[in-house]
Scaffold this motif. Structure first.
Motif, PDB file in Angstrom:
ATOM      1  N   ALA A 222     -18.834  28.933  36.544  1.00 30.87           N
ATOM      2  CA  ALA A 222     -18.265  27.829  35.768  1.00 30.87           C
ATOM      3  C   ALA A 222     -19.341  27.122  34.940  1.00 30.87           C
ATOM      4  O   ALA A 222     -19.139  26.821  33.758  1.00 30.87           O
ATOM      5  N   LEU A 223     -20.491  26.851  35.541  1.00 31.24           N
ATOM      6  CA  LEU A 223     -21.572  26.182  34.822  1.00 31.24           C
ATOM      7  C   LEU A 223     -22.138  27.067  33.718  1.00 31.24           C
ATOM      8  O   LEU A 223     -22.479  26.588  32.633  1.00 31.24           O
ATOM      9  N   LEU A 224     -22.256  28.363  34.001  1.00 31.59           N
ATOM     10  CA  LEU A 224     -22.755  29.285  32.989  1.00 31.59           C
ATOM     11  C   LEU A 224     -21.821  29.304  31.780  1.00 31.59           C
ATOM     12  O   LEU A 224     -22.272  29.175  30.624  1.00 31.59           O
ATOM     13  N   LEU A 225     -20.522  29.452  32.019  1.00 29.17           N
ATOM     14  CA  LEU A 225     -19.572  29.464  30.912  1.00 29.17           C
ATOM     15  C   LEU A 225     -19.537  28.116  30.207  1.00 29.17           C
ATOM     16  O   LEU A 225     -19.481  28.042  28.970  1.00 29.17           O
ATOM     17  N   GLY A 226     -19.591  27.036  30.985  1.00 32.31           N
ATOM     18  CA  GLY A 226     -19.573  25.711  30.380  1.00 32.31           C
ATOM     19  C   GLY A 226     -20.742  25.483  29.450  1.00 32.31           C
ATOM     20  O   GLY A 226     -20.592  24.922  28.353  1.00 32.31           O
ATOM     21  N   ALA A 227     -21.934  25.924  29.871  1.00 35.20           N
ATOM     22  CA  ALA A 227     -23.126  25.745  29.035  1.00 35.20           C
ATOM     23  C   ALA A 227     -23.081  26.655  27.812  1.00 35.20           C
ATOM     24  O   ALA A 227     -23.414  26.238  26.697  1.00 35.20           O
ATOM     25  N   MET A 228     -22.663  27.908  28.001  1.00 42.84           N
ATOM     26  CA  MET A 228     -22.647  28.839  26.882  1.00 42.84           C
ATOM     27  C   MET A 228     -21.595  28.445  25.851  1.00 42.84           C
ATOM     28  O   MET A 228     -21.771  28.672  24.649  1.00 42.84           O
ATOM     29  N   LEU A 229     -20.507  27.827  26.291  1.00 41.10           N
ATOM     30  CA  LEU A 229     -19.433  27.413  25.382  1.00 41.10           C
ATOM     31  C   LEU A 229     -19.597  25.970  24.895  1.00 41.10           C
ATOM     32  O   LEU A 229     -18.730  25.467  24.172  1.00 41.10           O
ATOM     33  N   ASN A 230     -20.674  25.304  25.319  1.00 44.07           N
ATOM     34  CA  ASN A 230     -20.944  23.911  24.914  1.00 44.07           C
ATOM     35  C   ASN A 230     -19.809  22.970  25.305  1.00 44.07           C
ATOM     36  O   ASN A 230     -19.463  22.038  24.564  1.00 44.07           O
ATOM     37  N   LEU A 231     -19.229  23.173  26.480  1.00 43.20           N
ATOM     38  CA  LEU A 231     -18.066  22.377  26.868  1.00 43.20           C
ATOM     39  C   LEU A 231     -18.405  20.901  27.049  1.00 43.20           C
ATOM     40  O   LEU A 231     -17.571  20.032  26.756  1.00 43.20           O
TER      41      LEU A 231
ATOM     42  N   ARG B 189     -27.462  19.331  24.935  1.00 48.90           N
ATOM     43  CA  ARG B 189     -27.226  20.733  25.292  1.00 48.90           C
ATOM     44  C   ARG B 189     -27.423  21.001  26.784  1.00 48.90           C
ATOM     45  O   ARG B 189     -27.650  22.134  27.193  1.00 48.90           O
ATOM     46  N   VAL B 190     -27.330  19.957  27.595  1.00 49.50           N
ATOM     47  CA  VAL B 190     -27.429  20.124  29.039  1.00 49.50           C
ATOM     48  C   VAL B 190     -26.125  19.677  29.691  1.00 49.50           C
ATOM     49  O   VAL B 190     -25.634  18.579  29.432  1.00 49.50           O
ATOM     50  N   LEU B 191     -25.575  20.537  30.515  1.00 47.24           N
ATOM     51  CA  LEU B 191     -24.396  20.215  31.305  1.00 47.24           C
ATOM     52  C   LEU B 191     -24.893  19.807  32.687  1.00 47.24           C
ATOM     53  O   LEU B 191     -25.615  20.569  33.345  1.00 47.24           O
TER      54      LEU B 191
ATOM     55  N   THR C 204     -17.941  22.155  14.304  1.00 49.26           N
ATOM     56  CA  THR C 204     -18.541  23.400  13.812  1.00 49.26           C
ATOM     57  C   THR C 204     -20.030  23.487  14.149  1.00 49.26           C
ATOM     58  O   THR C 204     -20.624  24.566  14.098  1.00 49.26           O
ATOM     59  N   ALA C 205     -20.630  22.357  14.531  1.00 52.02           N
ATOM     60  CA  ALA C 205     -22.047  22.366  14.926  1.00 52.02           C
ATOM     61  C   ALA C 205     -22.227  22.830  16.366  1.00 52.02           C
ATOM     62  O   ALA C 205     -23.366  22.979  16.826  1.00 52.02           O
ATOM     63  N   TRP C 206     -21.110  23.069  17.063  1.00 51.26           N
ATOM     64  CA  TRP C 206     -21.189  23.398  18.483  1.00 51.26           C
ATOM     65  C   TRP C 206     -20.519  24.732  18.788  1.00 51.26           C
ATOM     66  O   TRP C 206     -19.780  24.868  19.753  1.00 51.26           O
ATOM     67  N   MET C 207     -20.804  25.722  17.959  1.00 53.78           N
ATOM     68  CA  MET C 207     -20.303  27.066  18.234  1.00 53.78           C
ATOM     69  C   MET C 207     -20.922  27.595  19.525  1.00 53.78           C
ATOM     70  O   MET C 207     -22.113  27.432  19.775  1.00 53.78           O
ATOM     71  N   GLY C 208     -20.103  28.205  20.352  1.00 56.76           N
ATOM     72  CA  GLY C 208     -20.586  28.705  21.631  1.00 56.76           C
ATOM     73  C   GLY C 208     -21.134  30.115  21.540  1.00 56.76           C
ATOM     74  O   GLY C 208     -21.141  30.740  20.473  1.00 56.76           O
ATOM     75  N   ARG C 209     -21.618  30.591  22.662  1.00 49.33           N
ATOM     76  CA  ARG C 209     -22.097  31.963  22.801  1.00 49.33           C
ATOM     77  C   ARG C 209     -21.211  32.691  23.797  1.00 49.33           C
ATOM     78  O   ARG C 209     -20.854  32.139  24.839  1.00 49.33           O
TER      79      ARG C 209
ATOM     80  N   SER D 123     -36.699  25.827  22.071  1.00 40.89           N
ATOM     81  CA  SER D 123     -37.263  27.032  22.671  1.00 40.89           C
ATOM     82  C   SER D 123     -36.201  27.797  23.448  1.00 40.89           C
ATOM     83  O   SER D 123     -36.188  29.026  23.463  1.00 40.89           O
ATOM     84  N   ILE D 124     -35.301  27.072  24.126  1.00 46.19           N
ATOM     85  CA  ILE D 124     -34.094  27.682  24.689  1.00 46.19           C
ATOM     86  C   ILE D 124     -32.905  26.872  24.194  1.00 46.19           C
ATOM     87  O   ILE D 124     -33.047  25.738  23.742  1.00 46.19           O
ATOM     88  N   ARG D 125     -31.727  27.467  24.292  1.00 38.19           N
ATOM     89  CA  ARG D 125     -30.552  26.885  23.657  1.00 38.19           C
ATOM     90  C   ARG D 125     -29.816  25.861  24.508  1.00 38.19           C
ATOM     91  O   ARG D 125     -29.369  24.829  24.011  1.00 38.19           O
ATOM     92  N   ALA D 126     -29.652  26.128  25.803  1.00 40.92           N
ATOM     93  CA  ALA D 126     -28.799  25.276  26.625  1.00 40.92           C
ATOM     94  C   ALA D 126     -29.167  25.412  28.091  1.00 40.92           C
ATOM     95  O   ALA D 126     -29.858  26.356  28.506  1.00 40.92           O
TER      96      ALA D 126
END
Length: 362
Positions: free
Chosen positions: A126-135, A293-295, A151-156, A268-271
């Motif tokens: 859940a945390l991995l998906l939440g961080a990658m999707l910028n939830l 960018r931190v959940l 649009t500034a918060w496109m996920g991965r 240096s890292i995204r999230a």
């Protein structure tokens, strides 16, 4: 007091630490399976005081204590004439327990990895998906009424990504199973992981540096030891991909938080997604609090009814095993568990020496 029988050789019921209770007197965790004691006619009770460290008065004369938050130190055992057979920790971590001191006192310390395994694995996903999707950021956009910024918060996407797992025990292998539908490439870094376990889970065993360089997401699931303290440091973070995500569901000190905050600020890292911290509660002055960018989760992402009952039943089972003359499965100090001192204590509990043990053995 619940149940009826105090185990022979002891003078008081099984103890349960008082931090389980809320202000209303109810167990804040819900059902943790304490009726398992009652089913075997064993008396149990909550400790007299809510303490941050178990005291000799909490332990002396009790066959076992089930506990969650309190620490156990050498001072906890000072002057204890009739020590418990088992201190059963409700949870996986035991860095606040002086295991060596407990072993010297003839006490087995147990943990509950079987109860927490699936809930922690689920929380990690859940945390991995939440961080990658910028939830987290997207939640704030709605609350602020700033939908135009979305649009500034496109996920991965996670599908086809490379996921590196630090610490590849039973919970990590369960997490690997949950990742299967995403067709990820799995890397694992754990010097104690048998190669066959990694291979069975479809993971490649690599060094921490190799894992950092190759992973699109790094998930920390290791125990906190001197080897793992600040394993994820400035050098590790600098080696990670610029678009990578870091998740920590293990113990806060494994990650150097100052270095992580700097890496996030510089891009240096995204999230990142963190359920654990070097200092808990996380100080509000921490630079991580202001990082978009931190959940963040207050060391409770895995807290569910599933985990409560699973951890509780595991702790109860450890106590019942010891009272029936069996070494509990999840005893932390395995050398102590095979020692003459421990086996001498167990021998006094084995059937048919006393009736409750006869029942517990079934």
């Amino acid at each position: 007091m619940s149940g009826s029988t105090i185990a022979p050789g002891f003078t008081r019921p099984i103890g349960v630490s008082r931090d389980f209770l809320g202000a209303d007197g109810r167990n804040v965790w819900g059902d943790i399976g304490l009726d398992g004691f009652e089913q075997h006619g064993l008396a149990w009770e909550y400790l007299e005081q809510d303490v941050t460290r178990l005291r000799p008065a909490d332990l002396d004369g009790r066959p076992a204590v089930v506990f969650a938050e309190p620490a156990v130190t050498a001072a906890s055992l000072a002057g204890v004439a009739n020590p418990p057979l088992v201190l059963a920790r409700f949870g996986v971590g035991y860095d606040a327990v002086d295991v060596a001191a407990c072993s010297r006192a003839g006490i087995a310390v147990t943990i509950t990895p079987d109860g927490a395994q699936r809930p922690v694995a689920t929380a990690a996903l859940a945390l991995l998906l939440g961080a990658m999707l910028n939830l987290g950021a997207k939640d704030r956009l709605v609350r602020r009424g700033t939908w135009g910024d979305r649009t500034a918060w496109m996920g991965r996407g996670l599908t086809g990504a490379t996921v590196g797992i630090i610490g590849f025990g039973s919970t990590a292998t369960d997490f690997a199973r949950l990742l299967a539908p995403f067709k990820v490439t799995l890397l694992a870094s754990d010097p104690y992981c048998p190669p066959e376990r990694a291979a069975a889970a479809g993971a490649e065993l690599v060094s921490p540096g190799d894992l950092a360089r190759r992973s699109d997401a790094v998930v920390v699931m290791a125990l906190l030891t001197e080897e793992t303290r600040h394993l994820v440091d400035a050098g590790f973070l600098a080696a990670m991909k610029a678009g990578a995500t870091l998740v920590n569901v293990a113990r806060g000190p494994i990650v150097d938080e100052a270095a992580l905050a700097a890496a996030l600020a510089s891009g240096s890292i995204r999230a990142a997604a963190l359920d654990v911290f070097e200092t808990e509660p996380l100080p509000m002055r921490s630079p991580l609090v202001a990082q978009e960018r931190v959940l963040l989760s207050p060391h409770s992402a895995a807290w569910t009814d599933e985990m409560s009952l699973g951890n509780g039943r595991s702790a109860v089972r450890a106590v019942l095993d010891a009272l029936a003359g069996r070494t509990p499965r999840f005893t932390v100090d395995r050398a102590f568990a095979s020692s003459p001192a421990w086996n001498a204590r167990l021998a006094a509990r084995r059937p048919p020496e006393w009736g409750v043990a006869q029942n517990l053995a079934s």
